[in-house]
Design an enzyme around this catalytic site. Sequence first.
Site, PDB file in Angstrom:
ATOM      1  N   LYS A 157      -7.432  17.891 -52.417  1.00  0.00           N
ATOM      2  CA  LYS A 157      -7.121  17.833 -53.859  1.00  0.00           C
ATOM      3  C   LYS A 157      -5.628  18.040 -54.020  1.00  0.00           C
ATOM      4  O   LYS A 157      -5.128  19.148 -53.951  1.00  0.00           O
ATOM      5  CB  LYS A 157      -7.889  18.938 -54.588  1.00  0.00           C
ATOM      6  CG  LYS A 157      -8.183  18.580 -56.015  1.00  0.00           C
ATOM      7  CD  LYS A 157      -7.325  19.026 -57.141  1.00  0.00           C
ATOM      8  CE  LYS A 157      -6.405  20.089 -57.315  1.00  0.00           C
ATOM      9  NZ  LYS A 157      -5.205  19.662 -58.092  1.00  0.00           N
TER      10      LYS A 157
ATOM     11  N   GLU B  70      -0.918  29.685 -48.310  1.00  0.00           N
ATOM     12  CA  GLU B  70       0.545  29.572 -48.130  1.00  0.00           C
ATOM     13  C   GLU B  70       1.129  29.657 -49.524  1.00  0.00           C
ATOM     14  O   GLU B  70       0.990  28.717 -50.311  1.00  0.00           O
ATOM     15  CB  GLU B  70       0.905  28.223 -47.503  1.00  0.00           C
ATOM     16  CG  GLU B  70       0.304  27.961 -46.142  1.00  0.00           C
ATOM     17  CD  GLU B  70       0.921  28.791 -45.055  1.00  0.00           C
ATOM     18  OE1 GLU B  70       2.006  29.367 -45.262  1.00  0.00           O
ATOM     19  OE2 GLU B  70       0.301  28.880 -43.981  1.00  0.00           O
TER      20      GLU B  70
ATOM     21  N   CYS C 203       9.398  26.572 -50.957  1.00  0.00           N
ATOM     22  CA  CYS C 203       8.868  27.941 -50.913  1.00  0.00           C
ATOM     23  C   CYS C 203       9.758  28.869 -50.087  1.00  0.00           C
ATOM     24  O   CYS C 203       9.846  30.061 -50.357  1.00  0.00           O
ATOM     25  CB  CYS C 203       7.459  27.924 -50.363  1.00  0.00           C
ATOM     26  SG  CYS C 203       7.335  26.993 -48.837  1.00  0.00           S
TER      27      CYS C 203
ATOM     28  N   GLU D 247      10.243  34.369 -58.098  1.00  0.00           N
ATOM     29  CA  GLU D 247      10.459  33.037 -57.532  1.00  0.00           C
ATOM     30  C   GLU D 247      10.833  32.070 -58.658  1.00  0.00           C
ATOM     31  O   GLU D 247      10.067  31.888 -59.594  1.00  0.00           O
ATOM     32  CB  GLU D 247       9.183  32.560 -56.841  1.00  0.00           C
ATOM     33  CG  GLU D 247       9.377  31.247 -56.124  1.00  0.00           C
ATOM     34  CD  GLU D 247       8.094  30.718 -55.484  1.00  0.00           C
ATOM     35  OE1 GLU D 247       7.041  30.774 -56.137  1.00  0.00           O
ATOM     36  OE2 GLU D 247       8.181  30.239 -54.344  1.00  0.00           O
TER      37      GLU D 247
HETATM   38  P1  NAD Z   1       0.080  25.974 -58.270  1.00  0.00           P
HETATM   39  O1  NAD Z   1      -0.442  27.215 -57.666  1.00  0.00           O
HETATM   40  O2  NAD Z   1       0.258  25.915 -59.724  1.00  0.00           O
HETATM   41  O3  NAD Z   1      -0.871  24.730 -57.916  1.00  0.00           O
HETATM   42  C1  NAD Z   1      -1.158  24.342 -56.590  1.00  0.00           C
HETATM   43  C2  NAD Z   1      -2.455  23.546 -56.552  1.00  0.00           C
HETATM   44  O4  NAD Z   1      -3.538  24.383 -56.952  1.00  0.00           O
HETATM   45  C3  NAD Z   1      -2.508  22.330 -57.457  1.00  0.00           C
HETATM   46  O5  NAD Z   1      -3.200  21.316 -56.761  1.00  0.00           O
HETATM   47  C4  NAD Z   1      -3.319  22.832 -58.656  1.00  0.00           C
HETATM   48  O6  NAD Z   1      -4.009  21.813 -59.343  1.00  0.00           O
HETATM   49  C5  NAD Z   1      -4.300  23.760 -57.974  1.00  0.00           C
HETATM   50  N1  NAD Z   1      -4.823  24.847 -58.804  1.00  0.00           N
HETATM   51  C6  NAD Z   1      -4.235  25.426 -59.891  1.00  0.00           C
HETATM   52  N2  NAD Z   1      -5.014  26.444 -60.337  1.00  0.00           N
HETATM   53  C7  NAD Z   1      -6.086  26.513 -59.505  1.00  0.00           C
HETATM   54  C8  NAD Z   1      -7.212  27.383 -59.425  1.00  0.00           C
HETATM   55  N3  NAD Z   1      -7.392  28.380 -60.275  1.00  0.00           N
HETATM   56  N4  NAD Z   1      -8.106  27.191 -58.417  1.00  0.00           N
HETATM   57  C9  NAD Z   1      -7.921  26.207 -57.519  1.00  0.00           C
HETATM   58  N5  NAD Z   1      -6.885  25.350 -57.547  1.00  0.00           N
HETATM   59  C10 NAD Z   1      -5.973  25.500 -58.524  1.00  0.00           C
HETATM   60  O7  NAD Z   1       1.424  25.702 -57.466  1.00  0.00           O
HETATM   61  P2  NAD Z   1       2.506  24.579 -57.718  1.00  0.00           P
HETATM   62  O8  NAD Z   1       3.210  24.917 -58.984  1.00  0.00           O
HETATM   63  O9  NAD Z   1       1.903  23.219 -57.537  1.00  0.00           O
HETATM   64  O10 NAD Z   1       3.482  24.793 -56.453  1.00  0.00           O
HETATM   65  C11 NAD Z   1       4.540  25.675 -56.453  1.00  0.00           C
HETATM   66  C12 NAD Z   1       4.175  26.928 -55.680  1.00  0.00           C
HETATM   67  O11 NAD Z   1       3.741  26.593 -54.380  1.00  0.00           O
HETATM   68  C13 NAD Z   1       5.350  27.845 -55.492  1.00  0.00           C
HETATM   69  O12 NAD Z   1       4.975  29.179 -55.735  1.00  0.00           O
HETATM   70  C14 NAD Z   1       5.700  27.678 -54.016  1.00  0.00           C
HETATM   71  O13 NAD Z   1       6.357  28.767 -53.435  1.00  0.00           O
HETATM   72  C15 NAD Z   1       4.374  27.441 -53.418  1.00  0.00           C
HETATM   73  N6  NAD Z   1       4.505  26.765 -52.119  1.00  0.00           N
HETATM   74  C16 NAD Z   1       4.290  27.469 -50.970  1.00  0.00           C
HETATM   75  C17 NAD Z   1       4.446  26.854 -49.725  1.00  0.00           C
HETATM   76  C18 NAD Z   1       4.216  27.615 -48.444  1.00  0.00           C
HETATM   77  O14 NAD Z   1       4.148  26.981 -47.394  1.00  0.00           O
HETATM   78  N7  NAD Z   1       4.099  28.928 -48.468  1.00  0.00           N
HETATM   79  C19 NAD Z   1       4.807  25.509 -49.663  1.00  0.00           C
HETATM   80  C20 NAD Z   1       5.025  24.830 -50.861  1.00  0.00           C
HETATM   81  C21 NAD Z   1       4.863  25.453 -52.077  1.00  0.00           C
END
Ligand code: NAD
Length: 481
Positions: free
Chosen positions: A175, A249, A283, A383
Amino acid sequence: MNTRLYINGEWATAADGGEFTTSDPATGTVLATCAEAGPKDVEDAVDAARTALHDPAWATMPPSARARLLWRVADLIEEHKADLAELETRDQGQPLGVAHSVSVNGAAEHFRYFAGWCTKIEGAVSPVSFPDTLHYVRREPVGVCALITPWNFPLMIASWKLAPALACGNTVIIKPAEQTPLTTVRLIELCAEAGFPPGVVNLLTGGPDVGRALVAHPDIDKVSFTGSSSVGREIVQASAGNLKRVTLELGGKAPSVIARDADIDKAVAGNLQGALLNSGQVCAAYTRLYVDRRRADEFTEKLAAAASGLRLGPGLAPDTQIGPLVSQDHLDQVDSYVRTGADQGAELVTGGQRADGPLSSGNFYTPTVFGGVTDDMTIAREEIFGPVLPVLAYDDPEELAARANDTDFGLAASIWTRDLSTAHRLAADIRAGAVFINMLPIPDAAAPWGGYKTSGWGREMGPYALDAYTEIKGVWVHFDT
Ligand code: NAD
């Protein structure tokens, strides 16, 4: 362009006709209408993945054949690298060079690296003390895996999950983030072309509700999630029903230490890139720059001069160094952090505003440097995930580890020094999953990736990913004499 769901080897619109759109962050133009999966699609995808898990076409496929499938995906990614890179740039915004060198290459390399592991996932013989007893360990697939990805590096992060999950013999439902689904759809088309049996790889596009339905589903065995720490917490709670396996992650707030002896010009160039890759939507981006007070002014001036000289523009323009932020909402959030930084007394040295003129129709934000930042300021603690570089001064190297560790995050850290003992002492003392000495925070398929504290659970990449996608079974054999 219209995109569909991929369930049990078939492309289909959403059962209830749901749709959403994705747009180009450089122009605001709608790029595609995508199927928005509903409850029935989630059920169908989970059923398909469950059935495929036990289908002999997959369950008994020799590891060498699985390896060839993964290798074929890597070949297909390379065959289509120009299209994939352009699509990533259009949907996500990253400069085309980044899309090529980081996203597309990273994706292909992951499939190749884990193709190699298929034939090397070994068990062990355990030296149990019972007489006449053989004990051996098998690594088996965890089962049906839900792979949920964020919007910052959609293609690469999808590959971080798909490649090891499939190498270990699992079946998957991926997803992608609703803001940037297009390269994941294309990647799944390439997986279909590579020839995985029906139901092994499934794709559900849509928003958070699709992710929620997968996480709560009793017939999903594992969730692998990359995204924000707040959603990570929700996932831990929502997955408790069947105690599914979870790897996370999550976010970061990487400290970067610029020691007194550092080569300042190299440190400026490295921190600029380490903080601003993909407009800071990384990230592991360097977002707390601790500089020896005697060199802080020099560092800040040079950093600000370099940041203000970067060329903002659409990712497809050949001379662009900094692309747009992914969405208007995200730009507003970054801007609000910048206002808070100024309100709390940080000195805005350069940037701090939306780009105007011809770039005003896209989500462009000027690279921003703050001097005089203190540890308690919001911009040093939360962040931001944007092009914002807070510079903090330190007086005594002895204070560095405690200050670097004074955070809930623990994903990455960086040290700029010519002194080996400074480098290795801090590398040991900083609580983070990856420490980069005199270099950028770029992952590699062979090296573990993941976080301490609220930056996550478990590790991706390297042999550590095999732990995340296998269960350990002990088999006891008694020799009846
Ligand atoms: P997000 O958490 O808003 O969303 C990520 C994914 O989760 C999307 O596909 C979203 O539709 C889904 N989602 C949202 N709410 C959900 C729920 N309650 N249950 C299940 N799925 C749900 O994150 P984002 O804004 O897309 O990405 C940015 C974040 O990702 C930043 O905090 C960044 O640091 C982190 N990130 C971490 C890494 C790593 O390797 N540690 C890599 C890239 C990004």
